[in-house]
Design an enzyme around this catalytic site. Sequence first.
Site, mmCIF file in Angstrom:
data_model
loop_
_atom_site.group_PDB
_atom_site.id
_atom_site.type_symbol
_atom_site.label_atom_id
_atom_site.label_comp_id
_atom_site.label_asym_id
_atom_site.label_seq_id
_atom_site.Cartn_x
_atom_site.Cartn_y
_atom_site.Cartn_z
ATOM 1 N N ASN A 61 0.792 -1.231 0.000
ATOM 2 C CA ASN A 61 0.000 0.000 0.000
ATOM 3 C C ASN A 61 0.823 1.279 0.000
ATOM 4 O OD1 ASN A 61 -2.397 1.812 0.800
ATOM 5 N ND2 ASN A 61 -1.081 1.941 2.613
ATOM 6 N N TYR A 67 3.086 10.345 -10.326
ATOM 7 C CA TYR A 67 2.138 9.441 -9.680
ATOM 8 C C TYR A 67 1.449 8.549 -10.710
ATOM 9 C CZ TYR A 67 -1.738 7.956 -6.682
ATOM 10 O OH TYR A 67 -2.654 7.204 -5.980
ATOM 11 N N LYS A 110 1.759 4.481 -11.074
ATOM 12 C CA LYS A 110 0.585 3.642 -10.864
ATOM 13 C C LYS A 110 0.251 2.808 -12.113
ATOM 14 C CE LYS A 110 -0.176 4.600 -6.569
ATOM 15 N NZ LYS A 110 0.001 3.560 -5.522
ATOM 16 N N THR A 145 -8.783 10.843 3.254
ATOM 17 C CA THR A 145 -7.590 10.711 4.074
ATOM 18 C C THR A 145 -6.924 12.083 4.155
ATOM 19 O OG1 THR A 145 -6.145 10.247 2.181
ATOM 20 C CG2 THR A 145 -7.270 8.348 3.212
#
Length: 253
Positions: free
Chosen positions: A90, A158, A162, A193
Site C-alpha cells: 500500500n 504518480y 501507478k 484521508t
Amino acid sequence: MSNPASSRVAVVTGAGTGIGRAAALALLGDGWRVVLAGRRPEPLHETAQASAAGERVLAVPTDVTDPAAVAALFERAVAAYGRVDLLFNNAGIGNPPGPFEDWTAEQWRGVVDVNLNGMFYGLQQAFRTMKAQTPRGGRIINNGSISVHAPRPNSAAYTATKHAVAGLTKTAALDGRKYDIAVGQIDVGNALTELAAAFTRGVPQANGEIAVEPVMDVNIVGQSVLYMANLPLEANVLFHTVMATKMPLVGRG
C-alpha cells in the site's frame, strides 16, 4: 483461504495513516494477525493502539525504498507469527508540486522509488516467503489508483508509477499461479484521508477549473481490502475499483 482468520497473517505497508490504517484495522477487526509497516514509528503505534488487538498486532518501522529493510520486515513477520498469508502493498506518495517540467530529477526519482521500487521489493519478498512456507501460497493486494484509468492534471510521476503498478499486478498474478499466490489490485477514488482532504476544498479539473469533489469514508476501502483478503485462493479479484459514487471519473474528458 481455508485456515481461520485468527491464524492468518497479513503485512500492511503504509499502515500508519490513511488507507493502510483503515485496511489494517479492518483485518485486525476480523481476527487477522497484522504486521504494520511504515517509515514513522509513532503512527504505526497509534494504529496498533486503536486496534486493541494485543499480541495480534506488531509494528515494524520500515522504509520500503530499502530492499534490505523490506527483507527484514518479512523476516520479523515470520519470526513473530510463522508465515505470511497476505501482503497489502500500500505504501505510496503523491506528486511533487507544480507542472512536471519544473520538477528536479530527485523529485521524480523520489516518487518512483516509493511507488514503484517499493512496490516491487514488497512483491519480491512476499513471493519468496509465500512459495517457501507450508501450506504454500498467499495473496498480494497492490494499491493502484483511479489514475491508472484517468490521470489528473500535473500528475506525471504518480500516474506513471501507478500504470507501472498495474503492470506489476498482471505479471505477478501470472507468475504467482505456480506457487498458489493470488495477486490483485485495488484502485481507490477519493477516499477521505489526509492526502485527499484537498478534494473537499477544490482541486484542478481537466478543463482547467477548480472544483470540490465528493469523497467517501476511508473505512469503506478497508472493508474492500478485507473482502479481497478473505477470498479462497482458488479465486482472485484482479482489479477492484472502489470510489466515491459522484466523483468525476466516468465521463472525465
